[in-house]
Design a protein around this motif. Structure first.
Motif, PDB file in Angstrom:
ATOM      1  N   THR A 187       1.226 -21.654 -41.296  1.00 51.20           N
ATOM      2  CA  THR A 187      -0.219 -21.161 -41.316  1.00 51.20           C
ATOM      3  C   THR A 187      -0.288 -19.974 -42.108  1.00 51.20           C
ATOM      4  N   TYR A 188       0.346 -18.628 -42.047  1.00 55.09           N
ATOM      5  CA  TYR A 188      -0.012 -17.636 -42.589  1.00 55.09           C
ATOM      6  C   TYR A 188       0.068 -17.848 -44.256  1.00 55.09           C
ATOM      7  N   TYR A 189       1.079 -18.496 -44.526  1.00 56.99           N
ATOM      8  CA  TYR A 189       1.134 -18.813 -46.124  1.00 56.99           C
ATOM      9  C   TYR A 189       0.167 -19.722 -46.490  1.00 56.99           C
ATOM     10  N   ILE A 190      -0.216 -20.691 -45.844  1.00 55.57           N
ATOM     11  CA  ILE A 190      -1.158 -21.767 -46.488  1.00 55.57           C
ATOM     12  C   ILE A 190      -2.491 -21.132 -46.401  1.00 55.57           C
ATOM     13  N   SER A 191      -2.953 -20.384 -45.339  1.00 60.27           N
ATOM     14  CA  SER A 191      -4.330 -19.797 -45.308  1.00 60.27           C
ATOM     15  C   SER A 191      -4.332 -18.487 -46.300  1.00 60.27           C
ATOM     16  N   GLN A 192      -3.307 -18.371 -47.029  1.00 59.10           N
ATOM     17  CA  GLN A 192      -3.504 -16.764 -47.755  1.00 59.10           C
ATOM     18  C   GLN A 192      -3.577 -15.797 -47.040  1.00 59.10           C
ATOM     19  N   THR A 193      -2.874 -15.575 -46.035  1.00 62.63           N
ATOM     20  CA  THR A 193      -2.830 -14.483 -44.837  1.00 62.63           C
ATOM     21  C   THR A 193      -4.376 -14.300 -44.186  1.00 62.63           C
ATOM     22  N   LEU A 194      -5.160 -15.399 -44.147  1.00 55.56           N
ATOM     23  CA  LEU A 194      -6.233 -15.004 -43.224  1.00 55.56           C
ATOM     24  C   LEU A 194      -6.074 -15.605 -41.872  1.00 55.56           C
ATOM     25  N   PHE A 195      -4.996 -16.463 -41.363  1.00 50.25           N
ATOM     26  CA  PHE A 195      -4.723 -16.861 -40.105  1.00 50.25           C
ATOM     27  C   PHE A 195      -3.253 -16.726 -39.948  1.00 50.25           C
ATOM     28  N   PRO A 196      -2.815 -16.752 -38.964  1.00 53.07           N
ATOM     29  CA  PRO A 196      -3.195 -16.772 -37.499  1.00 53.07           C
ATOM     30  C   PRO A 196      -4.117 -15.525 -37.083  1.00 53.07           C
ATOM     31  N   ILE A 197      -3.300 -14.414 -37.303  1.00 55.09           N
ATOM     32  CA  ILE A 197      -4.249 -13.021 -37.044  1.00 55.09           C
ATOM     33  C   ILE A 197      -4.543 -12.166 -38.309  1.00 55.09           C
ATOM     34  N   PRO A 198      -5.439 -12.333 -38.631  1.00 53.16           N
ATOM     35  CA  PRO A 198      -5.780 -11.448 -39.956  1.00 53.16           C
ATOM     36  C   PRO A 198      -5.573 -10.148 -40.315  1.00 53.16           C
ATOM     37  N   ASN A 199      -5.559  -9.316 -39.229  1.00 55.64           N
ATOM     38  CA  ASN A 199      -5.738  -7.876 -39.280  1.00 55.64           C
ATOM     39  C   ASN A 199      -4.380  -7.325 -39.169  1.00 55.64           C
ATOM     40  N   ILE A 200      -3.278  -8.137 -38.753  1.00 55.16           N
ATOM     41  CA  ILE A 200      -1.985  -7.585 -38.863  1.00 55.16           C
ATOM     42  C   ILE A 200      -1.123  -7.935 -40.132  1.00 55.16           C
ATOM     43  N   GLY A 201      -1.372  -8.679 -40.986  1.00 54.42           N
ATOM     44  CA  GLY A 201      -0.945  -8.609 -42.311  1.00 54.42           C
ATOM     45  C   GLY A 201       0.346  -9.381 -42.234  1.00 54.42           C
ATOM     46  N   GLY A 202       1.438  -8.815 -42.606  1.00 55.54           N
ATOM     47  CA  GLY A 202       2.885  -9.273 -42.915  1.00 55.54           C
ATOM     48  C   GLY A 202       3.552  -9.220 -41.369  1.00 55.54           C
ATOM     49  N   TRP A 203       3.043  -8.779 -40.300  1.00 56.31           N
ATOM     50  CA  TRP A 203       3.487  -8.896 -39.314  1.00 56.31           C
ATOM     51  C   TRP A 203       3.503 -10.246 -38.690  1.00 56.31           C
ATOM     52  N   ASN A 204       2.548 -10.968 -39.330  1.00 59.41           N
ATOM     53  CA  ASN A 204       2.359 -12.711 -38.874  1.00 59.41           C
ATOM     54  C   ASN A 204       3.879 -13.432 -38.973  1.00 59.41           C
ATOM     55  N   ILE A 205       4.638 -12.710 -40.157  1.00 60.16           N
ATOM     56  CA  ILE A 205       5.859 -13.497 -40.270  1.00 60.16           C
ATOM     57  C   ILE A 205       6.857 -12.987 -39.280  1.00 60.16           C
ATOM     58  N   VAL A 206       6.831 -11.866 -38.867  1.00 60.55           N
ATOM     59  CA  VAL A 206       7.599 -11.280 -37.779  1.00 60.55           C
ATOM     60  C   VAL A 206       7.494 -11.984 -36.388  1.00 60.55           C
ATOM     61  N   ILE A 207       6.129 -12.278 -36.254  1.00 61.61           N
ATOM     62  CA  ILE A 207       5.726 -12.912 -35.187  1.00 61.61           C
ATOM     63  C   ILE A 207       6.420 -14.411 -35.186  1.00 61.61           C
ATOM     64  N   GLY A 208       6.148 -14.926 -36.230  1.00 66.92           N
ATOM     65  CA  GLY A 208       6.666 -16.364 -36.324  1.00 66.92           C
ATOM     66  C   GLY A 208       8.239 -16.511 -36.282  1.00 66.92           C
ATOM     67  N   PHE A 209       8.761 -15.495 -36.867  1.00 68.78           N
ATOM     68  CA  PHE A 209      10.217 -15.773 -36.743  1.00 68.78           C
ATOM     69  C   PHE A 209      10.857 -15.324 -35.470  1.00 68.78           C
ATOM     70  N   GLY A 210      10.356 -14.515 -34.831  1.00 68.06           N
ATOM     71  CA  GLY A 210      10.365 -14.105 -33.172  1.00 68.06           C
ATOM     72  C   GLY A 210      10.340 -15.152 -32.498  1.00 68.06           C
ATOM     73  N   ILE A 211       9.108 -15.739 -32.526  1.00 68.16           N
ATOM     74  CA  ILE A 211       9.084 -17.062 -31.607  1.00 68.16           C
ATOM     75  C   ILE A 211      10.171 -18.334 -31.989  1.00 68.16           C
ATOM     76  N   ALA A 212      10.333 -18.639 -33.127  1.00 66.42           N
ATOM     77  CA  ALA A 212      11.417 -19.350 -33.552  1.00 66.42           C
ATOM     78  C   ALA A 212      12.782 -18.820 -33.270  1.00 66.42           C
ATOM     79  N   MET A 213      13.031 -17.682 -33.064  1.00 65.61           N
ATOM     80  CA  MET A 213      14.496 -17.110 -32.674  1.00 65.61           C
ATOM     81  C   MET A 213      14.544 -17.348 -31.138  1.00 65.61           C
ATOM     82  N   VAL A 214      13.573 -17.233 -30.361  1.00 67.57           N
ATOM     83  CA  VAL A 214      13.452 -17.534 -28.951  1.00 67.57           C
ATOM     84  C   VAL A 214      14.029 -18.848 -28.896  1.00 67.57           C
TER      85      VAL A 214
END
Length: 84
Positions: free
Chosen positions: A48-75
């Motif tokens: 979602t982060y890549y397809i929406s061109q960084t507008l979603f899921p949380i627009p104000n945190i930028g690249g941290w969306n990738i960290v959140i996504g990987f963190g959820i998957a790693m759990v």
């Protein structure tokens, strides 16, 4: 030369029941759906982060969306270590 003491072949009954019980313990019914769900949620978050061109899921945190996504998957991936 002195002889060593012979080894004990059988464990005491109290140790046998504890170790066998912890190994054979069944997983809860919710474990596998949550495990696979977290892996998929992390993947969808990153997509979602890549397809929406960084507008979603949380627009104000930028690249941290990738960290959140990987963190959820790693759990979810860490949960696979307990899967039997």
């Amino acid at each position: 030369m002195p002889e060593s003491k012979p080894r004990r072949k059988n464990k005491p009954k109290s140790q046998q029941s504890q170790s066998a019980h912890s190994i054979d313990k069944e997983l809860p019914v919710w474990y596998k759906p949550v495990m696979f769900g977290l892996m998929l949620l992390g993947l969808v978050w990153i997509m979602t982060y890549y397809i929406s061109q960084t507008l979603f899921p949380i627009p104000n945190i930028g690249g941290w969306n990738i960290v959140i996504g990987f963190g959820i998957a790693m759990v979810g991936f860490f949960m696979t270590t307990g899967w039997k």
